[in-house]
Write a protein that holds these residues in place. Structure first.
Motif, short mmCIF file in Angstrom:
data_model
loop_
_atom_site.label_atom_id
_atom_site.label_comp_id
_atom_site.label_asym_id
_atom_site.label_seq_id
_atom_site.Cartn_x
_atom_site.Cartn_y
_atom_site.Cartn_z
N CYS A 63 6.07 -3.87 -11.25
CA CYS A 63 5.59 -5.43 -10.89
C CYS A 63 6.95 -6.45 -10.91
O CYS A 63 7.22 -7.10 -9.90
N VAL A 116 1.83 -3.20 -1.76
CA VAL A 116 1.32 -3.27 -3.00
C VAL A 116 2.37 -2.20 -4.04
O VAL A 116 3.05 -1.65 -3.62
N CYS A 139 -4.28 -4.00 -13.80
CA CYS A 139 -4.55 -5.03 -12.85
C CYS A 139 -4.29 -6.35 -13.47
O CYS A 139 -3.84 -7.26 -12.78
N ALA A 170 -1.71 -8.92 -11.86
CA ALA A 170 -2.14 -10.15 -11.43
C ALA A 170 -1.03 -11.30 -11.91
O ALA A 170 -0.93 -12.30 -11.04
N GLU A 180 0.46 -9.37 -7.67
CA GLU A 180 0.78 -8.05 -7.16
C GLU A 180 -0.89 -7.23 -7.28
O GLU A 180 -1.80 -7.62 -8.01
N LYS A 181 -1.11 -6.35 -6.21
CA LYS A 181 -2.15 -5.43 -6.02
C LYS A 181 -1.84 -4.16 -6.15
O LYS A 181 -0.62 -3.84 -6.10
N ARG A 220 -11.95 -5.29 -10.89
CA ARG A 220 -11.06 -6.21 -10.72
C ARG A 220 -10.61 -6.64 -9.22
O ARG A 220 -10.58 -5.71 -8.46
N ASN A 254 -7.88 -7.18 -7.77
CA ASN A 254 -6.48 -6.82 -7.14
C ASN A 254 -6.23 -5.20 -7.21
O ASN A 254 -5.45 -4.93 -7.34
N GLY A 299 -7.30 -1.56 -5.28
CA GLY A 299 -7.93 -1.00 -3.99
C GLY A 299 -7.51 0.45 -3.76
O GLY A 299 -7.08 0.88 -4.73
N ILE A 323 -6.13 -0.96 0.99
CA ILE A 323 -5.29 -2.00 1.02
C ILE A 323 -3.80 -1.34 1.48
O ILE A 323 -2.83 -2.17 1.44
#
Length: 354
Positions: A112, A128, A159, A163, A167-168, A195, A197, A199, A250
């Protein structure tokens, strides 16, 4: 002339690493993957960007200073952008010990940070962070209930970290990852994470194997005696699969599959990525991408700004031919022609889209 400019068309760089190594073929350099991507062209259309695995020897995830600046400059100089990133989480399984799970989350944190730096440098307008369970189906099957709980707990912690960086996380649907190895176990895991975020990353090659229940026969969708010439049954199977997982999707990979599994190097057997022009491919790629890109009413979901070609475990001889990437790009263009849209271009300045 088709004027769709979204979704953006990306190529993956990690096929230069995945399935390579001492017991297979040499890795292909990151720069070479970039050059082949940038050189591909079909009727004046080129790839818009790349998705990157934050993996050695391509990337040093800890080099977020001069190294990441050089990377951003290199990609930009080729008129490409960067989209989704693969977190190198395989040192600690998501259903492992407390220490292993902490290591998993730490690798997500590093990913991230890397992704946020790329955004600040103006080369990553969307995308992502991809994760998986870093666990085998065999290990998961020893205690499905508790192992799913452990994976979900690890993903929740990841997650929460993601966050903090805006970011997802996209969980990769691939039959070689425990707790993610069938469409039902994937759904169970995603729902348990709980959560906003988290996917799903759908890859057309991997998800086709979900239909066959390869590592979990009780979750098979297609009949055991399925005839691949029976497009109507395949159509219904894809509808069942995508109706279940599309709401979570996503991130999306365009790919072809011949209905078999394949593994090379240290990579376990999974859906075989075939060339876009492979006569044994079971998918009508451009058409079947629509099951993921359109909802049950046929309307575009526009759930992500780019799509990516993932062609892992191709022979180096194949990957070093420019025609390979031209053919792949041609397939990607067809997907966008059938399931894309137009919108005014926006420019990323720092963390602000203008």
């Amino acid at each position: 002339m088709n004027e769709n400019n979204f979704p953006k068309l990306h190529n993956a760089t990690w096929p230069g690493i995945v399935g390579k190594g001492p017991d297979s073929e040499p890795t292909i350099a990151f720069d070479k993957m970039l050059e082949m991507t940038a050189a591909a062209e079909v009727d004046g259309v080129r790839f818009d960007g790349v998705d990157i695995g934050l993996l050695e020897p391509h990337i040093n995830i800890d080099d977020t200073g001069d190294g990441i600046k050089r990377l951003a400059d290199k990609v930009s100089s080729l008129h490409l952008e960067i989209g989704s990133l693969v977190a190198p989480i395989w040192g600690g399984p998501a259903m492992g010990s407390k220490e292993e799970r902490a290591q998993f989350v730490e690798q997500v944190r590093k990913s991230c940070i890397y992704g946020s730096k790329l955004r600040e440098l103006g080369v990553r307008p969307h995308g992502v962070i991809r994760i998986d369970s870093a666990s085998t189906p065999e290990s998961w099957a020893k205690d499905p209930v508790n192992n799913t709980k452990l994976i979900a707990q690890t993903f929740r912690e990841a997650c929460d970290v993601a966050a903090d960086y805006g970011e997802k996380l996209a969980a990769e649907g691939e039959i070689c990852w425990g707790g993610m190895h069938s469409w039902r176990t994937m759904l169970d895991t995603l729902e348990a994470v709980d959560r906003p975020n988290i996917g799903f990353q759908a890859d057309m090659s991997h998800t086709l194997l979900y239909l066959l229940g390869y590592n979990r026969p009780e979750d098979r969708i297609l009949p055991k005696d399925f005839d691949w010439n029976d497009r109507e049954t395949l159509h219904q199977g894809l509808i069942t699969l995508t109706n279940a997982l599309r709401p979570w999707t996503i991130d999306f990979h365009v790919a072809q599959n011949d209905g078999t599994v394949h593994g090379t190097g240290s990579h376990d057997k999974t859906g075989r990525h075939c060339l876009a022009t492979d006569p044994n491919g079971k998918l009508d790629v451009a058409h079947d991408a629509g099951y993921w890109l359109r909802d049950e009413n046929g309307e575009l979901t526009k759930a992500f700004k780019h799509i990516c070609w993932d062609g892992c475990m191709f022979a180096n001889e194949v990957m070093m031919k420019q025609q390979t990437w031209n053919d792949i790009l041609a397939t990607m263009v067809k997907v966008r022609q059938q399931h894309g849209w137009y919108e005014p271009e926006k420019k990323l300045v720092g963390d602000t889209v203008q």
